[in-house]
Design a protein around this motif. Structure first.
Motif: not given
Length: 415
Positions: A235-245, A364-371
């Motif tokens: 779960l930590a790895v998947l969280g890091a993956t999502a956070a990186a994108t 990716s879906a979270i990063g673009a709207p956040l920025a």
């Protein structure tokens, strides 16, 4: 930079062919988003927000379908698992140029759910084909291939759409995806090792013996490896993956906003090429390391280095200040793939790589709207700061949780 690790990888029979195939097969997939966007704002007469919604629909579909498609590879074999993807790709892309906007949204979801799993199959196959001591280098080479595909795909998509038509571009992209799927079926790279197949056979024999004795077959016997998919480390790895994108997708939007504010949108391609080159160099360096680096540490570095990028006073300085963060792009994705291979047994590795792909899509879906929200509120510099800070916070949270778990586990061990 020592090249011996890469020579060892490329000397494995079939690996060079697989890596080259991966680059070519990903090009139409990376061109798909921009081609559909140009079709929506062109012949369909909609705005860019509507075009972005089509991309979101496809992203949601891929996030839903990737684990399921990966599990199909685990349980049915690669060739059988790919048939629905090839058929769906032919139908979806064949119909897309001739339907209205609402139906195009539905097709985007269906196409995403049944998309061709090139990204996950590549890493799954490399993990089987390459010895354990060379996997980091192999994953790094695959990450370099991804960067090359993303540098070529959108540019070719725009060229087709502007020189021919968006309909012709959509049909060309769809045709290439179908051909890639058929080629992958014919190529049929291994997704299971001999030891993995033997372990499956042993588990099936045990299950048959329990059934013959008239007793129940526990889930631990039927699916002995599935519990590892929800382990804290996984779960930590998947969280890091999502956070990186989140950071990477937000950076894409922030770069465009920064260049627009400077009146230098014509340099967009050059800036993104600089980003891609930095990522390639970083990935190649990471692939030569003798020890793995925690994805959370790499994510922390990526976030910290991304925060000040927006303060660059000119496009040329923007290209330079992006390079340190870009150099961690491929390493952080490589490290997450490598960690999943270490953490998850081979029997469920396809599904695990599917969850990895889902994490990439969610980020990716979270990063673009956040920025975008930060840019609208404060300016282009805030986009970089917002996604960079998000990466830092998530990395520190993950590191803190893992450290706490290790402390509790150590306290339970008798003196």
């Amino acid at each position: 930079m020592p090249l011996a690790p890469y020579r060892a990888v490329l000397s494995v029979p079939g690996v060079l062919r697989l890596l080259l195939f991966g680059v070519l097969a990903r090009v139409p997939q990376t061109a798909a988003g921009i081609v559909l966007s140009l079709h929506v704002v062109g012949p369909l007469g909609r705005g860019w927000a509507a075009a972005g919604l089509v991309g979101t629909a496809s992203t949601v579909g891929m996030a839903i379908g990737s684990p399921w498609r990966g599990r199909a590879v685990d349980t049915q074999g690669l060739r059988r698992a790919l048939v629905p993807s090839v058929v769906a790709s032919a139908l979806v892309w064949g119909a897309a140029p001739f339907v209205g906007y609402r139906l195009l949204l539905a097709l985007a979801v269906v196409g995403g759910v049944l998309s061709l799993p090139i990204f996950t199959v590549m890493r799954q196959s490399l993990a089987v084909m390459v010895p354990a001591q060379s996997r980091r280098s192999a994953m790094a080479l695959d990450s370099v291939g991804v960067e090359l595909s993303f540098m070529a795909g959108p540019a070719l998509g725009v060229l087709l759409a502007t020189q021919l038509s968006t309909s012709a571009a959509i049909l060309s992209v769809g045709g290439c995806i179908v051909v890639s799927g058929l080629a992958l079926i014919a190529f049929d790279p291994p997704t299971r090792s001999a030891d993995g197949v033997a372990a499956d056979a042993a588990a099936e024999v045990e299950a048959d013996e329990r059934r013959a004795a008239g007793g129940p077959v526990p889930a631990a016997v039927r699916e002995p490896s599935r519990g590892r998919l929800t382990s804290p480390a996984m779960l930590a790895v998947l969280g890091a993956t999502a956070a990186a994108t989140v950071v990477l997708a937000g950076t894409d939007v922030s770069v465009v906003a920064h260049l627009r504010a400077d009146g230098a949108l014509a340099l967009t391609g050059l800036i993104f090429a600089s980003w891609g080159i930095g990522s390639i160099v970083g990935g190649l360096v990471y692939g030569t390391l003798h020890r793995p680096v925690s994805p959370l540490l790499l994510l922390l570095g990526l976030g910290l280095l991304s925060i000040p990028v927006g303060l660059a006073p000119s496009p040329w300085l923007l290209a330079l200040t992006m390079l340190p963060a870009a150099a961690l792009c491929a390493p952080v994705i490589t490290s997450t793939s490598e960690a999943i291979v270490r953490l998850v047994p081979e029997a469920v590795r396809g599904e695990a790589m599917g969850w990895h792909a889902s994490a990439l899509q969610v980020g990716s879906a979270i990063g673009a709207p956040l920025a975008g929200a930060a840019i609208d509120a404060r300016g282009a510099w805030a986009g970089f700061a917002a996604v960079g800070a998000a990466g830092v916070v998530l990395a520190l949270t993950g590191l803190g949780v893992l450290r706490l778990r290790r402390s509790r586990a150590a306290a339970l061990v008798p003196a």
